[in-house]
Design a protein around this motif. Structure first.
Motif, short mmCIF file in Angstrom:
data_model
loop_
_atom_site.label_atom_id
_atom_site.label_comp_id
_atom_site.label_asym_id
_atom_site.label_seq_id
_atom_site.Cartn_x
_atom_site.Cartn_y
_atom_site.Cartn_z
N SER A 81 -16.87 -0.86 -1.16
CA SER A 81 -16.24 -0.36 -0.39
C SER A 81 -15.79 -0.31 0.79
N PRO A 82 -14.91 1.07 1.66
CA PRO A 82 -14.22 1.03 3.14
C PRO A 82 -14.66 -1.02 3.87
N GLN A 94 -13.52 6.32 -10.60
CA GLN A 94 -13.94 6.92 -9.28
C GLN A 94 -12.63 6.09 -8.04
N ILE A 95 -12.30 6.85 -7.41
CA ILE A 95 -11.77 6.92 -6.25
C ILE A 95 -11.72 7.59 -5.73
N PHE A 96 -12.04 7.38 -3.85
CA PHE A 96 -11.88 8.45 -3.01
C PHE A 96 -13.43 9.70 -3.37
N GLU A 106 -3.16 13.45 -6.34
CA GLU A 106 -3.08 12.97 -4.77
C GLU A 106 -3.22 11.97 -4.46
N TYR A 107 -4.64 11.55 -4.84
CA TYR A 107 -5.08 10.55 -4.38
C TYR A 107 -4.34 9.33 -4.14
N LEU A 161 -14.61 2.50 -4.13
CA LEU A 161 -13.83 2.60 -5.15
C LEU A 161 -15.29 2.49 -6.31
N LYS A 162 -15.01 3.21 -7.99
CA LYS A 162 -16.36 2.68 -8.32
C LYS A 162 -15.20 2.65 -9.68
#
Length: 260
Positions: free
Chosen positions: A30-31, A64-66, A76-77, A7-8
């Motif tokens: 981060s994950p 931004q995600i994924f 879809e996210y 994620l940003k």
């Protein structure tokens, strides 16, 4: 975007009329992080999350995600996200089985898989006997367990939790903390928003503090301690948000209570 970022958020702003709620939020996530996302009421925590979830629009900046900009309209996210809101309406006339299989199918699980997973999770959470009971008969804690299970059925990559242990008994809280630790160890990312500072302090790998629509602290609990020279997260919270007259207010409150 760096490959390790899930994620940003860049310069996120949001106004409601003339009132500025978010004033330029920047985050890189981060994950595997458990993020304690905290701040006083009205500072933009829930607004941030609802924007990411697509529940609130008309914002400035970029998310931004994924790896995808959510403004581009691809929803879809959302299949990879789980969410437990602070206050949620559930369908009281449905049974636990009916509600959870409905949610599971919304996320793309077939009926048999949704039923099997939901039954197993309810049993593990100590409410298996209520699986076929109507939700109207559930206690507050049972409803909270139902919401937690519904957020996890589809094995999301990012989980947003807003006061998730509200109403849970002590044993269930311990189970839930362990679940979060296991998920993070598997690379899941968790946003945990709560006013219970001791819980946030213990479970978070990183703490982000919002005040007046801006990030005023971002780091591990040890880093925040070093930067602010105070022993507890509650003390850091009070110091950075400028709330230092709680003792005086408490004394005045009690004096009014004791008036005859």
């Amino acid at each position: 975007m760096l490959p390790q970022e899930i994620l940003k958020i860049t310069n996120l702003t949001k106004n409601y009329g003339s009132k500025k709620i978010l004033k330029g939020i920047d985050l890189h996530v981060s994950p595997g992080e458990i993020i304690g996302y905290i701040g006083p009421n009205g500072t933009g925590k829930s607004t941030t999350i609802k924007i990411i979830l697509g529940m609130v629009g008309d914002y400035g900046g970029e998310i931004q995600i994924f790896g995808e900009n959510i403004k581009e309209g691809n929803i879809e996210y959302k299949r990879r996200i789980g969410y437990v809101p602070e206050i949620a309406d559930v369908y009281d006339n449905l049974t636990g089985y009916e509600y959870l299989t409905f949610i599971g199918q919304l996320y793309g699980l077939d009926l048999d898989r949704a039923a099997g997973k939901s039954k197993a999770l309810m049993e593990l959470f100590g409410v298996g006997e209520a699986y076929h009971s109507r939700i109207s008969s559930y206690s507050k804690g049972m409803r909270q367990k139902l919401l937690i299970i519904s957020s996890l059925l589809h094995n999301p990559d990012v989980l947003f939790l807003d006061e998730p242990i509200n109403g849970l008994d002590a044993n269930s809280v311990m189970i839930f903390k362990e679940v979060l630790a296991q998920l993070a160890a598997q690379g899941k990312t968790i946003f945990y928003s709560s006013h219970l500072m001791d819980v946030v302090e213990k479970i978070s790998s990183r703490i982000i503090l919002l005040n007046d629509g801006k990030v005023v602290a971002d780091g591990t609990f040890a880093q925040l301690q070093a930067d602010n020279a105070t022993g507890s997260l509650e003390g850091i919270f009070n110091q950075l948000t400028g709330f230092d007259n709680y003792k005086e207010i408490g004394e005045q409150f009690v004096s009014v209570v004791q008036e005859v």
